[in-house]
Each structure stands twice: as C-alpha cells, then as structure tokens.
Design a protein around this motif. Structure first.
Motif, PDB file in Angstrom:
ATOM      1  N   ALA B 301       0.797  -1.232   0.000  1.00 44.22           N
ATOM      2  CA  ALA B 301       0.000   0.000   0.000  1.00 44.22           C
ATOM      3  C   ALA B 301       0.825   1.277   0.000  1.00 44.22           C
ATOM      4  O   ALA B 301       0.339   2.326  -0.409  1.00 44.22           O
ATOM      5  CB  ALA B 301      -0.965  -0.005   1.187  1.00 44.22           C
ATOM      6  N   SER B 302       2.056   1.210   0.462  1.00 47.16           N
ATOM      7  CA  SER B 302       2.853   2.445   0.534  1.00 47.16           C
ATOM      8  C   SER B 302       4.165   2.283  -0.216  1.00 47.16           C
ATOM      9  O   SER B 302       4.633   1.166  -0.451  1.00 47.16           O
ATOM     10  CB  SER B 302       3.150   2.778   1.992  1.00 47.16           C
ATOM     11  N   ASP B 303       4.759   3.408  -0.555  1.00 45.08           N
ATOM     12  CA  ASP B 303       6.098   3.373  -1.160  1.00 45.08           C
ATOM     13  C   ASP B 303       7.043   2.563  -0.289  1.00 45.08           C
ATOM     14  O   ASP B 303       7.839   1.772  -0.781  1.00 45.08           O
ATOM     15  CB  ASP B 303       6.650   4.802  -1.266  1.00 45.08           C
ATOM     16  N   GLU B 304       6.914   2.779   1.017  1.00 46.39           N
ATOM     17  CA  GLU B 304       7.822   2.113   1.951  1.00 46.39           C
ATOM     18  C   GLU B 304       7.691   0.588   1.851  1.00 46.39           C
ATOM     19  O   GLU B 304       8.689  -0.127   1.790  1.00 46.39           O
ATOM     20  CB  GLU B 304       7.474   2.568   3.362  1.00 46.39           C
ATOM     21  N   GLU B 305       6.456   0.126   1.788  1.00 41.32           N
ATOM     22  CA  GLU B 305       6.247  -1.328   1.745  1.00 41.32           C
ATOM     23  C   GLU B 305       6.691  -1.896   0.392  1.00 41.32           C
ATOM     24  O   GLU B 305       7.251  -2.977   0.327  1.00 41.32           O
ATOM     25  CB  GLU B 305       4.785  -1.664   2.020  1.00 41.32           C
ATOM     26  N   ARG B 306       6.422  -1.143  -0.664  1.00 40.16           N
ATOM     27  CA  ARG B 306       6.853  -1.632  -1.979  1.00 40.16           C
ATOM     28  C   ARG B 306       8.370  -1.663  -2.083  1.00 40.16           C
ATOM     29  O   ARG B 306       8.947  -2.590  -2.648  1.00 40.16           O
ATOM     30  CB  ARG B 306       6.243  -0.768  -3.090  1.00 40.16           C
ATOM     31  N   ASN B 307       9.014  -0.626  -1.538  1.00 38.30           N
ATOM     32  CA  ASN B 307      10.483  -0.606  -1.577  1.00 38.30           C
ATOM     33  C   ASN B 307      11.071  -1.753  -0.758  1.00 38.30           C
ATOM     34  O   ASN B 307      12.043  -2.381  -1.161  1.00 38.30           O
ATOM     35  CB  ASN B 307      11.011   0.725  -1.030  1.00 38.30           C
ATOM     36  N   TYR B 308      10.468  -1.983   0.376  1.00 37.24           N
ATOM     37  CA  TYR B 308      10.951  -3.078   1.222  1.00 37.24           C
ATOM     38  C   TYR B 308      10.857  -4.405   0.470  1.00 37.24           C
ATOM     39  O   TYR B 308      11.790  -5.208   0.454  1.00 37.24           O
ATOM     40  CB  TYR B 308      10.123  -3.148   2.506  1.00 37.24           C
ATOM     41  N   ASP B 309       9.704  -4.604  -0.158  1.00 35.01           N
ATOM     42  CA  ASP B 309       9.474  -5.852  -0.898  1.00 35.01           C
ATOM     43  C   ASP B 309      10.470  -5.994  -2.051  1.00 35.01           C
ATOM     44  O   ASP B 309      10.995  -7.075  -2.308  1.00 35.01           O
ATOM     45  CB  ASP B 309       8.030  -5.859  -1.416  1.00 35.01           C
ATOM     46  N   THR B 310      10.729  -4.883  -2.742  1.00 37.41           N
ATOM     47  CA  THR B 310      11.680  -4.911  -3.861  1.00 37.41           C
ATOM     48  C   THR B 310      13.084  -5.250  -3.365  1.00 37.41           C
ATOM     49  O   THR B 310      13.785  -6.069  -3.960  1.00 37.41           O
ATOM     50  CB  THR B 310      11.697  -3.543  -4.588  1.00 37.41           C
ATOM     51  N   GLU B 311      13.456  -4.614  -2.256  1.00 37.93           N
ATOM     52  CA  GLU B 311      14.769  -4.882  -1.686  1.00 37.93           C
ATOM     53  C   GLU B 311      14.911  -6.349  -1.274  1.00 37.93           C
ATOM     54  O   GLU B 311      15.928  -6.985  -1.527  1.00 37.93           O
ATOM     55  CB  GLU B 311      14.966  -4.036  -0.440  1.00 37.93           C
ATOM     56  N   PHE B 312      13.880  -6.833  -0.613  1.00 36.49           N
ATOM     57  CA  PHE B 312      13.923  -8.237  -0.195  1.00 36.49           C
ATOM     58  C   PHE B 312      14.083  -9.144  -1.401  1.00 36.49           C
ATOM     59  O   PHE B 312      14.956 -10.018  -1.435  1.00 36.49           O
ATOM     60  CB  PHE B 312      12.661  -8.628   0.587  1.00 36.49           C
ATOM     61  N   PHE B 313      13.255  -8.914  -2.427  1.00 34.63           N
ATOM     62  CA  PHE B 313      13.314  -9.806  -3.580  1.00 34.63           C
ATOM     63  C   PHE B 313      14.659  -9.742  -4.276  1.00 34.63           C
ATOM     64  O   PHE B 313      15.244 -10.780  -4.622  1.00 34.63           O
ATOM     65  CB  PHE B 313      12.201  -9.485  -4.580  1.00 34.63           C
ATOM     66  N   THR B 314      15.164  -8.554  -4.481  1.00 34.97           N
ATOM     67  CA  THR B 314      16.417  -8.437  -5.239  1.00 34.97           C
ATOM     68  C   THR B 314      17.576  -9.074  -4.463  1.00 34.97           C
ATOM     69  O   THR B 314      18.427  -9.729  -5.057  1.00 34.97           O
ATOM     70  CB  THR B 314      16.745  -6.967  -5.573  1.00 34.97           C
TER      71      THR B 314
END
Lengths: 339, 339, 339
Positions: B301-314
């Motif tokens: 829902a937030s930039d923060e959560e999307r960034n976290y998810d992207t970081e985790f995946f990468t």
C-alpha cells in the motif's frame, strides 16, 4: 563479535520465523537452515517485531543435544533421515509439564541436527494420540507451576509452527484438545480411522478442540489456526459446541488431510508424506510455510503477548466456576472407570 | 487549484482503491469511474493510509493512450465494449520487463478509456497462457534492471486488483507462477482443460504458484490472495509443494471458476462472464470488490512497503543458493528441449 | 463506588465482547452472564480497545424490560427458556428505524433476563423473513433520521454478534440484504426451502447480500462476516453480482447451515438447535464465539469508527447517482405490483 552474532540472529529471525527471535530464540538454534534472503510478510509486521525484538540482541546459543535419555518420548531416525518422535507417557499421553519440556527440548535439537531431515510425530500408546493437557496440571494448580506449564505449551506451539523441516502428524488414536493442537502445528495430518470391530462406530477415533465441553476454552492462539484449516465459520461452530468429528468427517472439514484404515499404516503413510515434502527445495518450502503462518503466530510474537496470555489463562483456570467444572468432569471420569 | 485536485484525488483514492493514491496514482487515472461516496473498509485502515499518503498530494494526470503500437500484447475491442487483451510474446509469454510495462500502460489506458466496458485477458500463443516471469530477468540479473522489473510486477498486481471494470481471465493454456498471478488479479477465471488427444493426461493444462519447485518463493503479497481463493490451509500446502493442479482440480480447489473443453471456447465463455459482471450497477460492483481486496493489497500500500518488498526480492534472488537453483533448472530445460 | 462499577464493567467488557464497552455498553447490561476470567484475543487488540475505551468508565445501568408492549416484534418464551422473537412488521418486515429500535431494546433485555436461555428469531409474516432495510428510510432521507437509522442498524449487528446466549435464525421466507444480515449475526441458520407447488422453482426462498443489484453496497462491516461464512472469494463474487442463492445452494456455500422442507418446521428445527447449543457449558461456548468474531467486529469497535461509517453511509446514500438508482428500483417495484 556481538555485531556479527546479532546480525546472524537477525538473519535467522527473519527466516526461521518471527517467533524465533522473540521466544527467547529457541528456533534460532535452527541456524544451520537459515536461507540467504530475509523473507518478511510485510514491513509493517517487521516494524512491529522490531519493537519487541530486543530479544534479538541476546547472545545466540545453538541448541544442544539433550543429555538425558528421553523418558516420555521415543526418538528414532531411519536411514532416509526421517525421525519418528513418539509420545510415550502412559496411560493416554496427557500433556504434563515434564512431557512438554522433554518434547520441546528434543524438537529443538532435531530442528538443527543435520542427521534429521524431517519429523513424523505419533503415539507409542495404542488407541490414543494424546488426550490433551494433563488435567492434574489445571485442577487445583500451584500458581508457579501453572505459569511454567502454560509457557511450555505456548513454546511447543511456536516450535512446531516454525519448525524448519517437514513435520508430519501420524494421528494413530484419539486426539482431543491438546492432542489436536499438536497435530495442528504440523505440515500434514494422517489419521487412523480406528478399530474395525466396531458395530456402532462408537470406538472410531476422534479429533477436535473440545475444551468447551469441559467448561474450558481452547487457547486463543489456536483459534485462528483452527479457522486457517477449516474456515472461520466451521471453526466457530466446532469451538462453540466442542465437536470431535471422526477421521472421515475431520478430513471433509479440512482438519486432517488423509485417513488410513489401520493404526499401523498411519506412521508408514506419514513417512511417505515426509518424503514428498522433502522432494522440493527445502528453503523455499520453509519460507512459504513461514510467511503463511506468520499472521496467526503474531498472537504470541512478543514476551508481552505471551505473558498476557499466560496471565489470562492462569486467572481463568483458577476461577471457582472453572474449577467446579473440572471437578465434576474428573468425577465423571472416575465413575466411568469404576464401571 | 491544488486543493481542488487533491480533493478529487482523495475522492478517487477512496474509490479506485487505497492503492491508487499510493502507487503514484496510476489507478487514479481511472477517475471517470469515481463513485460519489468514499467507501472505506475501516477508519483505522484509512488512517494508516493517510500516514503514507503524501502521494495523494501529487498532481493528477489522467492516463494517456500509449502512443506506440503494442508489440507484446494485442488489443481488440468488440461492439459490446469488451476489450480482449492478448499476451503475445513468443514463445511462452514469459513476463519480461518490456511485456509488463506494455501490459501496464495499456491496462491503465483501458481502465479509463470510455469505449472499454470490460476486459478479457488471454494468450495469443497456443497451449500457454503465460510461463511466468522471464527467468533471464532473474538469472545473473543487473541490479538496476531487477529493481525496475520487480516494481513493474508489483504494479501489474495493483492495477489488476484495483481495476475499475470487470476483468476476466481466459486461461487458454498452462499458467504456472507469474501466469497464475495474472489470473489471480481478475474477477473470474475461465480455464481450458487442454488437448483431447491425451492418452495419459500429461498434456492437460496446469495452473499454480510453483515457485518453490524452482527454489524460489512466490511473492509474499500473492500469498494472502492465494488463501483468499482457496482457504489458508490449501494455499499453504500448495505453496510448500509448488503444486500445479489441472483445470478440473483447480476448479474444485477454488483457484479457477470454470473449465472449458476447448481452447477456443475459453475466450468466448470469458466474454459471456464479462457480460454477466456488466449486468449490475458498476459502481456498486466495483466498491464491493475494492473493499474486499483492500486488506490483502495493504502489503503493497505504501512506497515504503513496496520498496521493502523490492529490496527483499532483489537480495533474495541474487543470493548464491537461489542462483544455483536457477542455473540447474535452466540447464534441465535446455537438456529437455534438445531431446 | 465508581471504581467498583468500572471494574465490573471492565470484567463485563472483556467477556460480553469488546464491543460492549464501546457501543455505549449496551451488551454490558448482559452482566449476569459475565464469566470469571477475562478472555482476550490478543494484547495488541486489548490495547487498541483500551485507547478508545473511555466508554468503559461510564456508569453502568443494566437493561430494563421495555415498558411498552411490542408492536413490530412478538416475544414468546417456552417452558425450556427458549424465546421466539418474531419480526412482525407487515407487509415484508422491512427494517425501519422503529422496528430496529424495538428489536434492539428487546434483544438487550432478553440478553440479561434470566428466564431466557436462548433466542430463536423468525418472521411472523408468510414467505418473507425480512426484505431488508426499508427503502423509504434511504430514499430522499432526512439527514438526522438517516444517521439515527444507521446507528440502530449498526447496534443491531453488535447486539446480535455479542449476544451472550445461543441465538438461532429460523429463516422462514425470503431474506435479502438486511434480512440476510440479521441471519448472519446468529449462531446457526435454519432456512425453509419455500413453496412446494413450484413448477419452475421461481418461488423458492432466496438469501444473500444483493445490495449491488440496487446500486447500493452492503455495509462494509458485513463483508468480513460474509467471508467468515463462505470464504473470501465466494463472498466477493456474490457481493459483486448481488447473488441470492436458494436455500439448498446457500447451504452448499456455507451461508446457511440447514434446509427444512416446510416453513412451519423451520422454527421447530431452530428450537432443537438452540437446545444443542445449550448442552455445553455456556460460558465456554460464549467465550469461543466472542473470540472468533472479535476481529470482524473491530470495524465498529469505537465511537470513532461507528461515526465514520455512519458519515460514509449517509453521504453515499444521498448522492444523486444512488438516489437515481433507488428511484428507478422503486418505480419497477410499483409497476410490478400494479400488474
């Protein structure tokens, strides 16, 4: 040095399950399995964990092999690395503090012991998997013992639900209340149907959270897990009425996964399932399980929440009304066994 | 002026979905559909959104029709206003950054384009709906590209799940992993059974999140959606084992809604379903969908959560162990195609 | 004195349900049933409640027996202590402010009145259980009345869902929208199949949240409860399309629990179920129900959340588009009744 340890802990906490870092890190002793990434359900959860996560700073100690010979459980590992853990506390595997502590210690060890690839949990006692918590622990309880007892019960739940290896329940007998809770913590549930010489089916094995029939209530943290298996509405009705369906009905409801006609076959089928769960990359399997269960484990995620739950239970169970219900239930059991 | 825009944005954010205002407002470009009231699952959610919702203050720009002719998708609208979006990236519609970006741009446009009343998504390539993410995006990835790739994948998920018009999946071929994720974002899933000349059923089409078989893990934000379709326990077992059931089994599980015997019939049946979803007042239909899915979309829902998810995946995907798993999987694919 | 009261309130709040202390304590009037312990889903929830829980400090007044003879409901208690509450507002039990207020007052009284052990709710009007909210309450509404109306509807939901005694729905007729919501608040739903002289089954009774067909939307706080009964995906599709399945289909979906062939048998079967729900220790039964439903009741747990919901609904329903949809629906009803 401390930084190294706490970063390896953080790594471990993120993988073995949120619960690991929080429950004084017992699962973190499962360190050898830690995958390289740090899975996480959502940052919001991560943040919440972090707040309570001072535990993560504690020194890390891998679990040691219990030094004493197991008395109330039996441990056997086959040549495929599947360890059979048998509950063996006569007469009905009721869960005493001593049984829970022994079970927890061995499970922690098995979780990190390289020889063990998967666990099958079953009963060494005919016709009963486990009768649930030992009522002598809750009838006229001693205040200190009841708290430690409940914490061990919580710990069993957390260890099972964040166990890093496949763990299959071979439910070779009746499994009410606490017996059902052990099975719910596993990855797959195989259940024996019960005796064949069974004119009216009255001796078929049964499973379910029947606490309400005794005037108790299932642990709050098992309720979302019950709904997880069967859907919320079925879970609610079964909890309200304390239903204990036979194996075939339990399978239809989703409470168990597979029914076997023979008690002996149950462990055998559970072994086959363990092999199936070992056939995929284990890190991926484990991460999926961990992420899925994280939500319902949140209820016991911090010291604060576990203490609150322990306080609630100990107060509730010591109330005169609950004690009266237990009294009359134990009386009925005594009368029945006299006949 | 700014205030007018931001209040219309707020209106839009509340209706197209929480996600709209948060994902740099792509869905807010669906403004023409904004209903008059401001539905909201619960104030507590609203407040949480608000905290991250600075995005809502950004200037609003309605989506423009993509200027380039689509290369990897095909777009056709019939006289009833039902637009068929076909995935058309040979050989197996694997999801590359370019396909995702093209798909997202067109979906945004279709969401606000008045001519389009509903969307049917299918494959232009025989026997495969989509093989999932292009493994060349994750095998030895370039750090910057992998981040943008993952963000496009997240965006696809958010666009589909907050799409203001009926969106029906016509799954006319195999649909593992990312293919399954596209289908999960739709309102209804029609799936072809697969080839009839099928002695041992080995060529029947299959669907499911099978990431764990490759040593990967399904995106965390798809897991609650998987449970939303099939119940938590079924979802967990399927995720652990990477199961890909055939269409008839997938229907029983709830993963898809309807099975068709012919590949050709699939799109036809999906059109009929689109008409059914168009037969009720659209604002009401959309609000119900939006309120129901809001909870599982909170994870992005937030930039923060999307960034976290992207970081985790990468980080996860670049770990040596995951790269090794991918390596050996790609090697097996190569060997198989040589035969 | 004040401290005594507020601690007994706290006790009560923890047992009758979070909602009790929060909805100006109506259910706290159910004090006689307060169990000795203080069940709680999780400390985190408890804390959240506490923040909004100033209400808990208000003076406690047990509910009094309504002084006026009931006009729109009928109340009869049998010798087993099962009270039949019949909705009796001709012609179709549509839910007006007056009906809801009368129903709420009596339910509060029955919840604490010792003579009543369980409640069966049914209709006194042939072929209809309840047609849902009275459209004259929402068509060209007066601003003050519409707010009070909606608050009464919320209160009905909270009273039913935290009712301390078994409450069984005997759905002896059609039950769309608000009628379905009443049934959803019960512990068990028995439904009549509908007229036998039924060539094409067109007169079989139907149930479901069909608001979207009228251009309305089901109350947001009913949506998680709909998913609770049927699973999220089924609930979503039914909400999007406004489906109203017949009794046999509703049973398969999980929306109701049991089908009876005769209208007359419905209340009888509901009585049998009430006895079954009375056969276990009531405190335990009630705690299980309360803990299970607490999560979905959170959406109306505080004054703030209820006010937000009321504001949203009143704004939404007064919008020109919704009023136009209602207008045309009422016109169709009028035309149909003329024929």
């Amino acid at each position: 040095m401390r930084r190294v340890i706490s970063s390896s802990l953080a790594r471990c906490a993120g993988t073995v399950g949120v619960t690991s870092a929080l429950l004084r890190l017992p699962q973190c002793r499962f360190q050898s399995q830690a995958p390289p990434g740090v899975p996480q359900q959502a940052p919001s959860i991560a943040r919440a964990d972090h707040e309570h996560g001072q535990d993560a700073e504690r020194e890390f100690e891998p679990p040691k092999k219990p030094t004493e010979v197991p008395k109330l459980v039996r441990i056997n590992t086959n040549d495929k690395g599947i360890t059979n853990v048998q509950l063996a506390r006569a007469p009905v595997n009721s869960l005493s503090l001593e049984l829970l502590q022994e079970l927890n210690q061995w499970m922690l060890w098995l979780g990190s012991n390289e020889e063990t690839k998967a666990v099958v949990i079953s009963s060494a006692i005919p016709t009963v998997f486990s009768a649930g918590i030992d009522l002598s622990e809750v009838h006229n309880p001693k205040p200190e013992r009841i708290s430690v007892f409940w914490q061990s019960f919580q710990e069993m739940w957390l260890i099972f639900n964040s166990f890093p290896k496949p763990i299959i329940a071979a439910i070779n007998g009746n499994s009410p209340a606490g017996g059902c809770i052990i099975a719910m913590g596993c990855d797959y549930r195989v259940m024996a149907r019960g005796p064949k010489d069974n004119a009216n089916n009255s001796r078929l094995y049964r499973i379910g959270l029947n606490e309400s029939k005794l005037g108790l209530v299932a642990p709050p943290w098992t309720m979302p897990a019950y709904a997880y298996l069967m859907g919320s509405r079925q879970a609610e009705r079964m909890l309200q009425l304390g239903e204990t369906p036979v194996a075939d009905d339990a399978q239809k409801l989703g409470l168990i996964d597979e029914v076997t006609p023979d008690d002996e076959r149950t462990v055998e089928v559970a072994h086959k399932q363990a092999e199936r769960f070992l056939s995929v990359p284990q890190q991926s399997r484990w991460m999926a399980r961990d992420m899925m269960r994280r939500e319902y484990l949140q209820m016991l995620a911090s010291d604060e929440e576990r203490n609150y739950d322990t306080e609630f239970f100990t107060q509730f169970v010591q109330s005169p009304e609950v004690q009266k219900n237990l009294e009359s239930y134990l009386q009925r059991l005594k009368n029945r066994s006299r006949k």
